[in-house]
Design a protein around this motif. Structure first.
Motif, mmCIF file in Angstrom:
data_model
loop_
_atom_site.group_PDB
_atom_site.id
_atom_site.type_symbol
_atom_site.label_atom_id
_atom_site.label_comp_id
_atom_site.label_asym_id
_atom_site.label_seq_id
_atom_site.Cartn_x
_atom_site.Cartn_y
_atom_site.Cartn_z
ATOM 1 N N MET A 139 -65.048 82.330 45.167
ATOM 2 C CA MET A 139 -66.149 83.106 45.734
ATOM 3 C C MET A 139 -66.273 82.823 47.226
ATOM 4 O O MET A 139 -66.096 81.695 47.672
ATOM 5 C CB MET A 139 -67.455 82.750 45.027
ATOM 6 C CG MET A 139 -67.473 83.112 43.547
ATOM 7 S SD MET A 139 -67.449 84.891 43.277
ATOM 8 C CE MET A 139 -69.080 85.316 43.866
ATOM 9 N N ILE A 140 -66.618 83.865 47.996
ATOM 10 C CA ILE A 140 -66.679 83.709 49.441
ATOM 11 C C ILE A 140 -67.795 82.751 49.845
ATOM 12 O O ILE A 140 -67.707 82.083 50.882
ATOM 13 C CB ILE A 140 -66.865 85.084 50.127
ATOM 14 C CG1 ILE A 140 -66.437 85.005 51.605
ATOM 15 C CG2 ILE A 140 -68.286 85.575 49.991
ATOM 16 C CD1 ILE A 140 -64.978 84.839 51.814
ATOM 17 N N ASP A 141 -68.857 82.647 49.024
ATOM 18 C CA ASP A 141 -69.935 81.705 49.336
ATOM 19 C C ASP A 141 -69.403 80.279 49.382
ATOM 20 O O ASP A 141 -69.782 79.485 50.251
ATOM 21 C CB ASP A 141 -71.054 81.798 48.298
ATOM 22 C CG ASP A 141 -71.846 83.095 48.416
ATOM 23 O OD1 ASP A 141 -71.725 83.755 49.465
ATOM 24 O OD2 ASP A 141 -72.564 83.448 47.468
ATOM 25 N N ASP A 142 -68.517 79.952 48.440
ATOM 26 C CA ASP A 142 -67.912 78.621 48.430
ATOM 27 C C ASP A 142 -67.022 78.420 49.651
ATOM 28 O O ASP A 142 -66.998 77.344 50.250
ATOM 29 C CB ASP A 142 -67.094 78.420 47.149
ATOM 30 C CG ASP A 142 -67.959 78.473 45.899
ATOM 31 O OD1 ASP A 142 -69.133 78.062 45.977
ATOM 32 O OD2 ASP A 142 -67.467 78.932 44.853
ATOM 33 N N VAL A 143 -66.287 79.469 50.008
ATOM 34 C CA VAL A 143 -65.423 79.393 51.192
ATOM 35 C C VAL A 143 -66.257 79.132 52.437
ATOM 36 O O VAL A 143 -65.907 78.304 53.280
ATOM 37 C CB VAL A 143 -64.610 80.697 51.365
ATOM 38 C CG1 VAL A 143 -63.791 80.654 52.651
ATOM 39 C CG2 VAL A 143 -63.693 80.914 50.168
ATOM 40 N N LEU A 144 -67.377 79.829 52.565
ATOM 41 C CA LEU A 144 -68.218 79.687 53.758
ATOM 42 C C LEU A 144 -68.805 78.286 53.870
ATOM 43 O O LEU A 144 -68.906 77.731 54.970
ATOM 44 C CB LEU A 144 -69.336 80.731 53.733
ATOM 45 C CG LEU A 144 -68.892 82.185 53.906
ATOM 46 C CD1 LEU A 144 -70.070 83.128 53.739
ATOM 47 C CD2 LEU A 144 -68.244 82.388 55.270
ATOM 48 N N LYS A 145 -69.193 77.713 52.734
ATOM 49 C CA LYS A 145 -69.745 76.353 52.761
ATOM 50 C C LYS A 145 -68.725 75.367 53.304
ATOM 51 O O LYS A 145 -69.044 74.487 54.107
ATOM 52 C CB LYS A 145 -70.182 75.941 51.351
ATOM 53 C CG LYS A 145 -71.419 76.660 50.848
ATOM 54 C CD LYS A 145 -71.733 76.251 49.409
ATOM 55 C CE LYS A 145 -72.909 77.046 48.857
ATOM 56 N NZ LYS A 145 -73.174 76.714 47.433
ATOM 57 N N VAL A 146 -67.480 75.521 52.857
ATOM 58 C CA VAL A 146 -66.417 74.628 53.323
ATOM 59 C C VAL A 146 -66.012 74.979 54.750
ATOM 60 O O VAL A 146 -65.772 74.097 55.579
ATOM 61 C CB VAL A 146 -65.198 74.707 52.379
ATOM 62 C CG1 VAL A 146 -64.063 73.824 52.890
ATOM 63 C CG2 VAL A 146 -65.590 74.307 50.965
ATOM 64 N N VAL B 92 -60.951 91.989 47.249
ATOM 65 C CA VAL B 92 -62.376 91.669 47.203
ATOM 66 C C VAL B 92 -62.971 92.180 48.512
ATOM 67 O O VAL B 92 -62.404 91.949 49.584
ATOM 68 C CB VAL B 92 -62.618 90.154 47.069
ATOM 69 C CG1 VAL B 92 -64.110 89.856 47.075
ATOM 70 C CG2 VAL B 92 -61.977 89.616 45.798
ATOM 71 N N VAL B 93 -64.105 92.867 48.428
ATOM 72 C CA VAL B 93 -64.704 93.488 49.608
ATOM 73 C C VAL B 93 -66.105 92.928 49.830
ATOM 74 O O VAL B 93 -66.898 92.830 48.887
ATOM 75 C CB VAL B 93 -64.769 95.022 49.457
ATOM 76 C CG1 VAL B 93 -65.363 95.660 50.711
ATOM 77 C CG2 VAL B 93 -63.382 95.589 49.171
ATOM 78 N N HIS B 94 -66.398 92.571 51.096
ATOM 79 C CA HIS B 94 -67.701 92.004 51.445
ATOM 80 C C HIS B 94 -68.328 92.755 52.609
ATOM 81 O O HIS B 94 -67.626 93.226 53.512
ATOM 82 C CB HIS B 94 -67.555 90.533 51.854
ATOM 83 C CG HIS B 94 -67.489 89.601 50.694
ATOM 84 N ND1 HIS B 94 -68.582 88.914 50.221
ATOM 85 C CD2 HIS B 94 -66.456 89.254 49.897
ATOM 86 C CE1 HIS B 94 -68.219 88.175 49.187
ATOM 87 N NE2 HIS B 94 -66.937 88.362 48.970
ATOM 88 N N GLU B 95 -69.643 92.837 52.559
ATOM 89 C CA GLU B 95 -70.390 93.290 53.728
ATOM 90 C C GLU B 95 -70.330 92.210 54.796
ATOM 91 O O GLU B 95 -70.243 91.023 54.491
ATOM 92 C CB GLU B 95 -71.850 93.546 53.367
ATOM 93 C CG GLU B 95 -72.079 94.708 52.434
ATOM 94 C CD GLU B 95 -73.545 94.879 52.098
ATOM 95 O OE1 GLU B 95 -73.999 96.030 52.052
ATOM 96 O OE2 GLU B 95 -74.219 93.856 51.877
#
Length: 296
Positions: free
Chosen positions: A1-8, A107-110
């Motif tokens: 998940m991108i949220d996990d990527v951002l935290k790291v 995977v697409v994100h705003e």
């Protein structure tokens, strides 16, 4: 998940990013990049390198093996981090929002980017992370013409090539075809303007005949430019009061492709089937294909 990527990602420093880059480069020649190759690239001592690799491993940035030697691969989270780092440095992206689309191969994100003028509002954008090769390298290689001659094959190569291929064709088609504006590309990711309107499969149309004609008109324009989408359906067409926009271009082919006619017919068939099923609108397949090819 991108949220996990951002935290790291927020905790990564230049040495961590260099390790990830070293593994990325090494995967061109190794299935598992040997520890010694990573050390040569990063110029870190073995102790410091192994300490950082363990931290990256625990953060799902890399995966490793001890057999038959100690080696590493970059994982999708690590590759996402490298692409994001480049986008941030270029000013293409300043913040990432919710996931708005996920499929087998992307995977697409705003996201947003900062405006050129400080007094202006942030500019909404979309980031598409390609995921080709994540589930089956052999299947992706079999169904992608641009991979069939590649002997050494990794998911990095598949995802990166798909993103570049899509970005390049979007740059070629933009201003001629109704597609979102491509803004930036790095590794396996593309930054683009959001598609206008809503996705066709989830939209109840007030004027379905007009929309169908708009879609077929755009297919004809694309064909006149020597291109066939080859994966078109109600799942990658957006509809607004202004018209339609096509997304998802990595599988496009040129009109001289040996299966061009078959792929064009499949695109048209998908579209006609949707409108027939949902709105009881019928058009003759042969006539539509003839009109698309007319004067081309």
């Amino acid at each position: 998940m991108i949220d996990d990527v951002l935290k790291v990602f927020r905790k990564l420093d230049s040495k961590d990013l260099r390790i990830l880059t070293g593994i990325e480069i090494g995967m061109k020649n190794f299935e598992w990049v040997p520890l010694e190759e990573i050390r040569k690239y990063t110029k870190l001592s073995f102790d410091k390198l192994e300490f950082r690799l363990l931290r990256l491993f625990r953060s799902n940035m890399v995966v490793g093996t001890k057999t038959p030697y100690e080696g590493y691969q970059i994982y999708f989270d690590g590759y996402d981090a490298l692409a994001l780092n480049t986008f941030v440095k270029r000013g293409s992206v300043s913040a990432i929002g919710d996931e708005i689309g996920v499929g087998k191969e992307s995977v697409v994100h705003e996201a947003i980017r900062e405006p050129e003028l400080a007094i202006a509002d942030p500019i909404p954008v979309i980031i598409k992370f390609h995921r080709e090769g994540r589930t089956s390298f052999k299947r992706v290689k079999r169904v992608r013409d641009h991979l069939v001659d590649r002997e050494h094959f990794s998911w990095i190569y598949a995802a990166r090539l798909a993103a570049k291929r899509e970005y390049d064709i979007m740059q070629t088609l933009y201003d001629k075809v109704s597609i979102p504006k491509p803004l930036d590309h790095n590794r396996h990711a593309i930054v683009m303007a959001p598609a206008k309107g809503s996705i066709l499969v989830k939209t109840r149309l007030l004027e379905p005949e007009w929309v169908l004609d708009e879609i077929l008109s755009q297919i004809k324009v694309v064909y006149s430019l020597g291109i066939i989408h080859s994966d078109l359906s109600e799942y990658n067409i957006f509809v607004s009061d202004e018209g339609v926009e096509f997304i998802d271009w990595p599988q496009y082919v040129t009109v001289d492709h040996p299966h061009a006619d078959e792929l064009l017919e499949r695109d048209v068939s998908n579209v006609l089937a949707h409108f027939r099923r949902k709105y009881d609108l019928g058009k003759d397949m042969g006539e539509v294909i003839s009109q698309i090819k007319e004067d081309v």
